[in-house]
Design a protein around this motif. Sequence first.
Motif, PDB file in Angstrom:
ATOM      1  N   VAL A  26       0.690  -1.190  -0.015  1.00 26.43           N
ATOM      2  CA  VAL A  26       0.228   0.008  -0.281  1.00 26.43           C
ATOM      3  C   VAL A  26       1.162   0.686  -0.018  1.00 26.43           C
ATOM      4  O   VAL A  26       0.919   2.059   0.762  1.00 26.43           O
ATOM      5  CB  VAL A  26      -1.201  -0.060   1.212  1.00 26.43           C
ATOM      6  CG1 VAL A  26      -2.306   1.183   0.993  1.00 26.43           C
ATOM      7  CG2 VAL A  26      -1.596  -1.360   1.917  1.00 26.43           C
ATOM      8  N   ASN A  27       1.774   1.470  -1.110  1.00 27.50           N
ATOM      9  CA  ASN A  27       2.561   2.636  -1.468  1.00 27.50           C
ATOM     10  C   ASN A  27       3.399   3.247   0.238  1.00 27.50           C
ATOM     11  O   ASN A  27       3.160   3.950  -0.197  1.00 27.50           O
ATOM     12  CB  ASN A  27       2.183   3.887  -1.957  1.00 27.50           C
ATOM     13  CG  ASN A  27       1.292   3.104  -3.008  1.00 27.50           C
ATOM     14  OD1 ASN A  27       2.234   2.432  -3.591  1.00 27.50           O
ATOM     15  ND2 ASN A  27       0.195   4.051  -2.944  1.00 27.50           N
ATOM     16  N   ALA A  28       3.789   1.906   0.923  1.00 32.66           N
ATOM     17  CA  ALA A  28       4.784   2.266   1.830  1.00 32.66           C
ATOM     18  C   ALA A  28       6.269   2.364   1.713  1.00 32.66           C
ATOM     19  O   ALA A  28       6.774   2.846   0.558  1.00 32.66           O
ATOM     20  CB  ALA A  28       4.927   0.761   2.799  1.00 32.66           C
ATOM     21  N   PRO A  29       6.557   4.167   2.405  1.00 30.50           N
ATOM     22  CA  PRO A  29       7.658   4.864   1.987  1.00 30.50           C
ATOM     23  C   PRO A  29       8.602   3.450   1.412  1.00 30.50           C
ATOM     24  O   PRO A  29       8.981   2.315   2.056  1.00 30.50           O
ATOM     25  CB  PRO A  29       8.384   5.695   3.432  1.00 30.50           C
ATOM     26  CG  PRO A  29       6.480   5.349   4.031  1.00 30.50           C
ATOM     27  CD  PRO A  29       5.818   4.190   3.652  1.00 30.50           C
ATOM     28  N   LYS A  30       9.893   3.607   0.528  1.00 28.01           N
ATOM     29  CA  LYS A  30      10.533   2.523   0.480  1.00 28.01           C
ATOM     30  C   LYS A  30      11.812   2.471   1.550  1.00 28.01           C
ATOM     31  O   LYS A  30      12.197   3.025   2.180  1.00 28.01           O
ATOM     32  CB  LYS A  30      11.312   3.274  -0.699  1.00 28.01           C
ATOM     33  CG  LYS A  30      12.855   2.621  -1.276  1.00 28.01           C
ATOM     34  CD  LYS A  30      13.367   2.762  -2.325  1.00 28.01           C
ATOM     35  CE  LYS A  30      14.410   2.522  -3.002  1.00 28.01           C
ATOM     36  NZ  LYS A  30      15.340   2.797  -4.033  1.00 28.01           N
ATOM     37  N   PRO A  33       9.769  -0.711   7.181  1.00 26.25           N
ATOM     38  CA  PRO A  33       9.711  -1.916   7.890  1.00 26.25           C
ATOM     39  C   PRO A  33       8.097  -3.113   7.130  1.00 26.25           C
ATOM     40  O   PRO A  33       8.468  -3.628   6.480  1.00 26.25           O
ATOM     41  CB  PRO A  33       8.917  -1.950   9.034  1.00 26.25           C
ATOM     42  CG  PRO A  33      10.605  -0.456   9.958  1.00 26.25           C
ATOM     43  CD  PRO A  33       9.683   0.336   7.709  1.00 26.25           C
ATOM     44  N   VAL A  34       7.260  -1.990   7.019  1.00 22.06           N
ATOM     45  CA  VAL A  34       5.814  -1.982   6.054  1.00 22.06           C
ATOM     46  C   VAL A  34       6.945  -2.478   4.209  1.00 22.06           C
ATOM     47  O   VAL A  34       6.313  -3.690   3.906  1.00 22.06           O
ATOM     48  CB  VAL A  34       4.780  -1.177   5.839  1.00 22.06           C
ATOM     49  CG1 VAL A  34       3.663  -2.253   5.207  1.00 22.06           C
ATOM     50  CG2 VAL A  34       4.459  -1.306   7.448  1.00 22.06           C
ATOM     51  N   ALA A  35       7.180  -1.309   3.694  1.00 25.68           N
ATOM     52  CA  ALA A  35       7.863  -1.915   2.616  1.00 25.68           C
ATOM     53  C   ALA A  35       8.808  -2.757   2.257  1.00 25.68           C
ATOM     54  O   ALA A  35       8.318  -4.036   1.159  1.00 25.68           O
ATOM     55  CB  ALA A  35       7.963  -0.670   1.933  1.00 25.68           C
ATOM     56  N   LYS A  36       9.606  -3.802   3.835  1.00 24.15           N
ATOM     57  CA  LYS A  36      10.375  -4.313   2.992  1.00 24.15           C
ATOM     58  C   LYS A  36       9.102  -5.808   3.632  1.00 24.15           C
ATOM     59  O   LYS A  36       9.962  -7.236   2.458  1.00 24.15           O
ATOM     60  CB  LYS A  36      11.629  -4.305   4.228  1.00 24.15           C
ATOM     61  CG  LYS A  36      12.349  -3.169   3.529  1.00 24.15           C
ATOM     62  CD  LYS A  36      13.636  -2.994   4.080  1.00 24.15           C
ATOM     63  CE  LYS A  36      13.437  -2.768   5.743  1.00 24.15           C
ATOM     64  NZ  LYS A  36      14.609  -2.911   6.499  1.00 24.15           N
ATOM     65  N   GLY A 127       5.358   4.146   7.041  1.00 23.04           N
ATOM     66  CA  GLY A 127       5.314   2.304   7.000  1.00 23.04           C
ATOM     67  C   GLY A 127       6.427   1.658   7.523  1.00 23.04           C
ATOM     68  O   GLY A 127       6.894   0.997   7.331  1.00 23.04           O
ATOM     69  N   VAL A 128       5.477   2.008   9.512  1.00 27.54           N
ATOM     70  CA  VAL A 128       5.367   1.176  10.726  1.00 27.54           C
ATOM     71  C   VAL A 128       4.424   0.486  10.727  1.00 27.54           C
ATOM     72  O   VAL A 128       3.122   1.473   9.906  1.00 27.54           O
ATOM     73  CB  VAL A 128       6.294   1.617  11.089  1.00 27.54           C
ATOM     74  CG1 VAL A 128       7.056   2.403  10.944  1.00 27.54           C
ATOM     75  CG2 VAL A 128       5.408   3.100  11.975  1.00 27.54           C
TER      76      VAL A 128
END
Length: 352
Positions: A26-30, A33-36, A127-128
């Motif tokens: 959902v477009n988490a910052p690069k 933690p959520v993006a990874k 993004g956490v």
Amino acid sequence: MKPFKQLFTILTASIIMTIVSSCSSVNAPKNSPVAKNGWIQVRGNKLMNEHGEQIQLRGVATHGLQWYGDFYKDGNAIKQAAVTWGVDVVRLSVYVYEGGYLDNKELNPADFDVMIESIIDSCIENGVYVILDWHIHHPGDPNFYLKDAKKFFAYYTQKYGEYPNLIWEIANEPNEFGKTYKDPKKRITWPEVKAYADEIIPLVRKEAPKSLVLMGTPDWSSFGIAKGKDVNIVINDPIKDHNTAYVFHFYAGGHKFPEKLDYIASKVPVFITEWAACSWDLGSPNDMESTEKWLEVINKHKISWTYWNYAPGTSSYSMFSSRETTDEALDPKGDNITETGKLVYKLLHDKE
């Protein structure tokens, strides 16, 4: 043609997986933690990310919004937890009673919703992960307010069920105290707690089918240990849901049974949503010798945790001295940080 078809099939599957993975973040910052990691999933007794790798989330817990809402309301405390402190997860503690969500004389649930949604949105923006904690402390029987819990989780899963950031802690600390019982010998049993979970989890699954759910365990989420019960009562009667982990809490200065956690974590998935190096006594000192023993078990099993708590105050577990929310006041290396705050920052960065 067979090799070509086979290659085409493999490439198509790879493209689909890439699309799914991209959508799930959902477009988490690069590099957040959520993006990874994407969606967190239970596999056996472990928590895994969506790539099939075991994950250990580390973070902090807020205190009650009825007391510390001003500390979180401008969003900077949550932003700094993610950006400067480097947390993977924030536990958002929504006290149900004790002047909380359902019984505050000045604030109604809608007022709390404004604070809750602001914190959740800040976690998503940075993004956490965020654990939405239905913080039952008083009363200790989760079934006491079953209708309210259903309403609460129906609303929030409808609003945020599509986000991998959200983790749902549906009952914080089942225990015998509170408004429910006049009989001091009454105890909340695991079957009673499990009956509550059987009501709430299907409701969560309706809107958040991929989310991790966390369920508190008897006697202040000690698997019954705090009252001398056999942990196998829980372990041998598991919740029948594909993606639920069990909550465990401890305070190292007073709880001296890390070997019990070692056994529990070898059997079922565990998430420690509340712990501290001191005891539950507000004035107790941090017990680092006991803390090290607990951390050995935690890191052995890669158990995820949030530290109690990310708030100002004079108690041993408070991480800040004052309620200021400037960047300087929230700087983990600044003068406003307590000894506990420094310890937590170190633990957050002591990663393998």
